[in-house]
Enzyme design. Structure first.
Site: not given
Ligand SMILES: Cc1cc2nc3c(=O)[nH]c(=O)nc-3n(C[C@H](O)[C@H](O)[C@H](O)COP(=O)(O)O)c2cc1C
Ligand code: SF4
Ligand code: SF4
Ligand code: SF4
Ligand code: SF4
Ligand code: FES
Lengths: 597, 388
Positions: A284, A287, A311, A331, A370, A373, A378, A527
């Site tokens: 990242e 990036e 994230c 990102s 998550k 996710e 993907e 988190c």
């Protein structure tokens, strides 16, 4: 404006408190506990459950202690006959509407209604059973959240959470009278509405009406299956909160004990998401620098700034629903959990000579988004579902209890290697501002060859619990290859909790904010306040968890992601360099627009 | 039997020599404090149900600092058996407008809203025209006050003042916690006077005729007169303006059909008075107050059915947010059904009466707090009808 002191008596004991204090708060100061259900320290006052009623001398009505400010000369009784009779009635009424099959309930033993019922020894049912048959059908459409209306007491904490903290309003009160309930848009399944799966409502639901979809049995089955090689990864914020569910005070770090318990549970390898947090920083950070170069040097009009972190899967889904015109700002990096899964089933599987199809990757996460996710289409770049099961911190605590492990007495153990080494920069991913700080520690050093100019590497301006933070870092004396950044003021912003994210996005969309890099975490506090963390949560609890995270960082021998030797190794042996072809295949992803309701 | 029942003609009186605008003109020449004193002196209490002294309400709001304040006319009229506000709106709306304007002058408000029951939207066409004329008249006089209509959502609870504000603000019509009261934080959290339609007309008329004439009517606790909506087993249902403080038997003599068994005073949330208590029941704040509804039942009526209807109404119309009311109403309804079917013993009615005690003191708003009124008065007086 300074506040007046108000004198009152509670159960005949005098006290003076600031004007505006509620009876509930004043009673707490005198150590009188008044039961509550709809009240929550993170939310506006509702005053609808009425279990907190108290008697005020001379008043015709009982007062809801959570919603009534003190007044001069007030005489309050928190346990008079009237109060007891009413409160017991109220608990009985709630139970009469409630499908109280506690033994089958995921919240058994962690339920505020159950506590109250047991406190008042509600025995024989006085009132008639009002549970509606249609409420017994659970909504299990979401991979993250189970909604069980038969357990709902209509306290509306979830509704306020979703609206006030998250700015999503996936849940709302519908209908009136006996048909009143908590519903989604057009009563659609949770999986088909704007719900981000952040799980903040779960954290504040006093009962079993909103819980995580749990995968404990699936994980046990995998562990017991001799043909499976089960590796587990632990997210940064789990190690500072797991203890709360296992009798350890808030704010105590239990990293070593957590690792020891995971080994005892029978996982084949105990590895760390912190490793891929470091990997995220490499990807990242690079990036960001690439985007800056394209914008500043190449004057590439297609490059999108500010770049935004990716994230937090709750935040990602929020963005896909609410700001789908800004998906290119995100990102392309996968979250550390998903980078871990992709690397585990390729690089790591090869290294330890295990076939990817025989490997089961389990994540211990502070998060319920998550769970969603890991099932995204993907997230299968290894050729398999990269992460198989996600357990919350709470579910891990349950497994530890089920296994009869005396957590408190465990000796600290270390993560297995490889994919177990990490830096302090990784652990602060668990706090709001942490990804930003970790990225700056690395990016600044790449560009200037020097450490970030903050005492002990602690970038204080990006830390703390303010909803939206911003900071500017001046880049000076850069290395020759980064000359285009010489003298640039790098503007960054950080938001946590989606209501704050929404505010920040509005500013960005209107062009009122010229930021280069924005960190967003879906949950309040980041988190550490995630939807999968131990319940209860409050500003004080999150503050203590945050202190623990930053302490963990300071105690780490390595504080910067790029100095993690296992990171150096994975680039050398496998990935090549950040944003390499292989990185792109395994570690990066794309997003899809979703409907706004 | 002799009948002292006094019919009055204040609300609907049309006096060509003194129109509501002329009352307004003459009143606005006086000081706000004088107007308040007159209202307090008149003894006028709110006609929407709660009976709060109107002069004091205006005074409290006047005393609040801040430049944005509101005047709201509560025309939600949702109480079953009440239809007097509709009549007032239809026949003498200018008197309402004038009362609101006077109130705006007294408390320092520049905007007034009439929260009109959704079902009354058919009145709007006529009302809009008259309101436009009135607003234009205010403009011509350089009076900085304007009145607007807001259409109600159709829920009974939206007549409760704080739920009404929520509804006006575009939110779900759920009552708020009190304090703060509307005089301090009402619509848009600003100091607000909210009055019933009829209350506002009386303020106009008291400004017109002076407090003395008003005070001369009624009793010391219940000054003046009031508009009643008479319905049920009566040969002459309709709207009547009567002096307050009458004994119920006089009312029954006038309106009953000769076979009256009970009168429900104050609508579904009011009290049921049986024949044996007609003689010593006063209609007024010292006895049984009413927002205007008088429902007469003759001996053909089943009081079980009456109570059942009321409980069904409350079970549906509870906003559902607070436990004592949402669940309590259902328990009362299901409870009398269970007793009727013999699934619970008659003594269960006493458990339910205790429950109404909790609802009365622990429910969040007047709706839940008053369900015990019809419940207890019907159970106490017609217990046999409920059980068998
Ligand atoms: C459930 C409920 C419904 C109400 N409905 C009305 C109504 O339709 N009209 C009304 O004027 N007041 C109604 N009220 C009373 C209002 O809350 C408020 O007291 C009244 O508008 C004040 O006006 P007043 O002082 O002129 O009576 C209701 C109260 C409750 C608890
Ligand atoms: S929500 Fe609580 S009271 Fe209800 S069944 Fe579950 S544990 Fe029991
Ligand atoms: S999970 Fe988050 S977004 Fe979904 S309903 Fe709960 S609070 Fe709202
Ligand atoms: S789902 Fe939970 S938080 Fe929401 S209203 Fe029901 S009990 Fe309260
Ligand atoms: S008493 Fe009934 S109507 Fe009033 S707030 Fe409670 S549930 Fe809503
Ligand atoms: S905690 Fe006070 S009303 Fe619910």
């Amino acid at each position: 404006m300074s506040k007046y002191l108000v004198n009152l008596k509670i159960n005949n004991m005098p006290i003076a408190v600031e004007e505006g204090t509620t009876i509930l708060e004043a009673a707490k100061k005198l150590n009188f506990r008044i039961p509550t259900l709809c009240n929550h320290p993170d939310l506006t006052v509702a005053g609808n459950c009425r279990v907190c009623v108290v008697e005020v001398k001379g008043a015709r009505l009982l007062a809801a202690a959570c919603a009534t400010p003190v007044s001069e000369g007030m005489e309050v009784f928190t346990n008079s006959e009237k109060v007891r009779v009413s409160r017991k009635h109220i608990v009985e009424l709630l139970l009469s509407e409630h499908n109280a099959d506690c033994t089958k309930c995921f919240k058994n033993g962690h339920c505020e209604l159950q506590d109250l019922a047991s406190e008042y020894r509600i025995g024989d049912h006085v009132f008639l059973d009002l549970v509606k048959p249609e409420s017994l059908i659970q909504d299990i459409s979401s991979p993250s959240i189970v909604k069980d209306d038969s357990k709902c007491i209509r306290c509306q904490r979830c509704v306020r959470t979703c609206a006030e903290l998250q700015g999503v309003s996936a849940l709302a009160v519908v209908n009136k009278g006996d048909h009143q309930k908590i519903s989604t848009f057009l009563n659609k399944p949770m999986h088909e509405v704007v719900c981000t799966n952040c799980g903040q409502c779960i954290n504040r639901c006093p009962t079993g009406a909103l819980t995580e979809r749990n995968y404990i049995e699936e994980v046990w089955n995998a562990i017991y299956d001799p043909s499976k090689f089960v590796v587990v990864q632990t997210a940064p914020a789990t190690r500072i909160a797991l203890g709360e569910d296992l009798g350890i005070p808030v704010g105590e770090r239990v990293t070593g004990k957590m690792v020891a318990s995971l080994k005892k549970l029978g996982f084949n390898k105990v590895l760390d998401t912190d490793f891929t947090a470091d990997l995220t920083i490499m990807e990242e950070g690079t990036e960001l620098l690439t985007r800056l170069k394209r914008a500043l040097v190449d004057k590439d009009e297609k490059v999108v700034l500010p770049m935004m972190t990716s994230c937090s899967p709750g935040w990602i889904k929020f963005q896909e629903h609410m700001y789908s015109d800004m998906l290119d700002n995100l990102s392309t990096c996968k979250s550390p959990q998903q980078m871990f899964g992709a690397v585990a089933k390729t690089y790591y599987a090869d290294k330890i000579n295990i076939k990817a199809q025989d490997m089961v990757v389990v994540s211990i996460m502070p998060c319920v988004a998550k769970k969603f996710e890991c099932e995204r289409p993907e997230m299968r770049d290894s050729g398999y579902q990269d992460v198989d099961y996600v357990l919350t911190t709470r579910e891990l605590a349950m497994m530890i209890k089920q296994a009869g492990i005396d957590f408190n007495k465990l000796s600290d153990e270390h993560y297995d290697s490889i994919l177990g080494e990490s830096s302090g920069a990784a652990v602060i991913f668990g706090a709001s501002g942490g990804v930003m700080e970790a990225a700056l520690r690395t990016a600044y050093e790449i560009v200037t060859g020097r450490e970030v100019p903050f005492t002990n590497l602690n970038i204080q301006p990006v830390r703390g619990m303010e909803g939206i933070k911003d900071a500017t870092i001046k880049i000076k004396n850069v290395k020759p290859e980064w000359s285009f950044l010489e003298g640039v003021d790098l503007h960054v912003a950080i938001a946590h909790g989606l209501a704050n994210a929404r505010q920040l996005m509005e500013k960005v969309r209107k062009g009122e904010a010229a930021y280069h890099f924005i960190e967003v975490m879906g949950c309040p506090g980041g988190c550490l306040g995630g939807g999968g963390q131990p319940i209860p949560t409050s500003p004080e609890i999150r503050k203590k968890r945050s202190e623990a995270i930053y302490q963990e960082d300071e105690d780490m021998p390595i504080r910067k992601s790029h100095e993690n030797p296992e990171i150096v190794e994975i680039y050398k042996e496998f990935l090549g360099e950040p944003l390499s072809h292989k990185s792109h295949d395994l570690l990066h992803t794309h997003y899809k627009p979703r409907k706004r309701y | 039997m002799e009948n002292n029942l006094k019919k009055v003609d204040i609300i609907f009186e049309v006096d060509d020599k003194c129109t509501p605008l002329e009352v307004l003109d003459k009143t606005l020449k006086r000081s706000a404090d004088d107007i308040i004193l007159d209202l307090i002196d008149s003894g006028l209490k709110g006609r929407g149900g709660a009976g709060f002294p109107t002069g004091l309400k205006w005074k409290f709001t006047r005393n609040e600092t801040g430049d944005v304040k509101y005047v709201i006319c509560n025309a939600d009229e949702g109480e079953p058996g009440t239809f007097k506000d509709r009549e007032i709106l239809d026949r003498v709306p200018e008197k309402i407008f004038a009362g609101m304007t006077i109130c705006g002058y007294v408390v320092g408000a520049k905007e007034g809203y009439i929260y009109l029951r959704g079902e009354y939207n058919f009145l709007l066409k006529n009302l809009m025209k008259k309101l436009e004329d009135f607003n234009n008249a205010l403009k011509k006089r350089n009076i900085d006050f304007r009145i607007y209509f807001k259409s109600g959502s159709g829920a009974y609870v939206c007549g409760e003042e704080s739920a009404l504000f929520e509804s006006m603000e575009g939110k779900r019509g759920e009552p708020r916690n009190k304090p703060p009261y509307p005089t301090v934080a009402g619509y848009n959290s600003k100091p607000t006077v909210i009055n019933n339609v009829e209350t506002l007309v009386y303020t106009t008329m008291i400004c017109h005729m002076g407090p003395e004439k008003f005070k001369a009517l009624g009793t010391s606790d219940s000054r003046g007169s009031k508009v009643f909506s008479v319905s049920g087993d009566t040969p002459i249902p309709g709207i009547y303006e009567l002096e307050l403080g009458m004994p119920l038997h006089e009312f029954v003599n006038e309106f009953g059909d000769g076979d009256t068994k009970a009168v429900q005073v104050g609508g579904a949330s009011g009290h049921c008075v049986p024949r044996k208590k007609f003689n010593d029941t006063i209609i007024g704040f010292e006895g049984i107050p009413t927002g205007g509804s008088m429902m007469i039942f003759n001996s053909s009526r089943s009081m079980y059915n009456v109570l059942h209807d009321y409980l069904e109404f409350f079970t549906e119309e509870s906003c559902g947010q607070c436990t004592p009311c949402r669940v309590g109403c259902q328990q009362l309804l299901k409870g009398i059904e269970a007793v009727k079917r013999g699934e619970r013993p008659p003594a269960y009615l006493d458990d339910l009466k205790k429950l109404t005690g909790t609802m009365k003191i622990a429910a969040k708003c007047g709706l839940g707090q008053s369900v015990g009124n019809p419940f207890n008065s019907i159970i106490d007086n017609f217990r046999e009808e409920i059980i068998y």
